[in-house]
Design an enzyme around this catalytic site. Structure first.
Site, PDB file in Angstrom:
ATOM      1  N   GLY A  73       1.942   3.273 -15.938  1.00 39.75           N
ATOM      2  CA  GLY A  73       1.105   3.030 -17.114  1.00 39.75           C
ATOM      3  C   GLY A  73       1.833   2.377 -18.268  1.00 39.75           C
ATOM      4  CG  ASN A 101       6.780  -7.527 -18.621  1.00 38.40           C
ATOM      5  OD1 ASN A 101       5.868  -6.876 -19.114  1.00 38.40           O
ATOM      6  ND2 ASN A 101       6.648  -8.173 -17.476  1.00 38.40           N
ATOM      7  CG  ASN A 129       2.235  -6.928 -17.314  1.00 34.66           C
ATOM      8  OD1 ASN A 129       1.311  -7.258 -16.570  1.00 34.66           O
ATOM      9  ND2 ASN A 129       2.877  -5.782 -17.181  1.00 34.66           N
ATOM     10  CB  CYS A 132       0.099  -3.941 -15.583  1.00 33.54           C
ATOM     11  SG  CYS A 132       0.346  -2.186 -15.236  1.00 33.54           S
ATOM     12  CE  LYS A 167       5.522  -8.867 -12.419  1.00 29.62           C
ATOM     13  NZ  LYS A 167       6.471  -7.765 -12.651  1.00 29.62           N
ATOM     14  N   GLY A 219       7.064  -2.916  -2.555  1.00 26.93           N
ATOM     15  CA  GLY A 219       8.046  -2.644  -1.525  1.00 26.93           C
ATOM     16  C   GLY A 219       7.931  -3.579  -0.342  1.00 26.93           C
ATOM     17  N   GLY A 267      12.680  -5.678  -7.236  1.00 27.19           N
ATOM     18  CA  GLY A 267      12.048  -4.559  -7.914  1.00 27.19           C
ATOM     19  C   GLY A 267      12.240  -3.228  -7.229  1.00 27.19           C
ATOM     20  CB  THR A 268      10.152  -1.496  -4.698  1.00 29.11           C
ATOM     21  OG1 THR A 268       8.925  -1.715  -5.412  1.00 29.11           O
ATOM     22  CG2 THR A 268      10.086  -0.152  -4.002  1.00 29.11           C
TER      23      THR A 268
END
Length: 308
Positions: A73, A101, A129, A132, A167, A219, A267-268
């Site tokens: 969030g 960002n 962003n 999201c 993004k 991922g 990222g992940t």
């Protein structure tokens, strides 16, 4: 032969094309004792908003097959605290590009953050962003509506003193359409993709495993789809594309570059290995050297679509 790993795009110069993705690398300074920050191209900060945000209720992150779901969030300390507390230490790492960002619930929120960032030193670019999926307003609302996206990009570009990267959300019918929309509105570059809207249910309780109900899937599980979308965007626009989604190895990064990405974000993978971005940056250089690549930029957009 040592490969030249430097890249330039949209007025940004990076030591190499490997960046840490927003939301996985804090504000950068948190990793200074773990990662050699000058061995990566740079990083994107957590989403920075006009005022501090507490984020969503827990549970807000779970592991999935070959990935994870999160609905953090956009928890962050707000632009004023960021400029006072988090940005100054990053000036000790001039080779590490800081890309901030920026998130807002409405266009005015984005613009207020940009105005404050404009006066700061040590920022290379802004990543807007527009994608999201884990907030009730803003974010993906802009990234899935061409009109709203155009308004946002034009507003930001009108006042921004640094390059503007948009993004994009993968949760759209046509990535090329949204990429062209952002380009037409003045974007200097694109980054994609953000996470995919997803759902997980606990069959014992019959309740969603995430308090927010839905969450963003990321991922290795999303890599083939993210790669396809980065390729589609890169061949649809003339501005540079930064590819991300499921990158865990140097070979993954090579795929995104060949598909047309000018740079990549990790990222992940950072959750499993906090040094993943540095490892992949080093691995990419070693891969290029082994394969006699003179300049890493020589890989960009070289996918062979011929038959046979």
């Amino acid at each position: 032969m040592k490969t030249d790993m430097r890249i330039q795009f949209a007025g940004i110069e990076l030591a190499n094309p490997v960046l840490a993705a927003s939301g996985t690398f804090g504000y950068g300074v948190e990793f200074e004792e773990i990662v050699d920050l000058e061995k990566i191209g740079g990083f994107c900060t957590k989403g920075i908003s006009r005022e501090p945000m507490a984020g969503n209720a827990a549970p807000r992150i779970i592991e999935t097959s070959s990935g994870m779901m999160n609905a953090i969030g956009l928890q962050n300390i707000g632009v004023d605290a960021y400029l006072e507390q988090k940005l100054p230490p990053m000036r000790n790492y001039p080779r590490c590009a800081v890309i901030v960002n920026v998130f807002g619930g409405c266009v005015d929120d984005y613009l207020e953050v940009i105005r404050k960032l404009n006066d700061a030193q040590g920022i290379a670019a802004y990543e807007i962003n527009a994608s999201c999926p884990n907030t009730s307003h803003g974010g993906m609302v802009f990234g899935t509506d061409p009109g709203a996206l155009s308004e946002l990009v034009r507003g930001v570009k009108e006042i921004a003193v640094r390059p503007v990267i948009i993004k994009l959300s993968p949760n759209v019918t046509s990535i090329p359409e949204m990429a062209r929309c952002a380009e037409a509105a003045g974007a200097d570059a694109l980054s994609l993709v953000n996470t995919f809207v997803s759902l997980s249910i606990d069959i014992a309780t019959r309740k969603p495993r995430i308090a927010n109900v839905t969450a963003g899937l990321s991922g290795p599980a999303i890599k083939p789809i993210a790669l396809r979308m980065a390729w589609e965007a890169a061949k649809s626009v003339k501005i540079p594309v930064i590819g991300l989604g499921g990158i865990t190895s140097a070979e993954d990064a090579v795929e995104f570059l060949i598909a047309g990405s000018s740079a990549v974000q990790v990222g992940t993978a950072t959750y499993a290995d906090p040094r993943a971005t540095e490892r992949i940056a080093k691995g990419l250089e070693h891969w290029c050297t082994r394969h006699h690549v003179e300049k890493v930029t020589d890989l960009i957009g070289t996918v062979d679509l011929s038959k046979g």
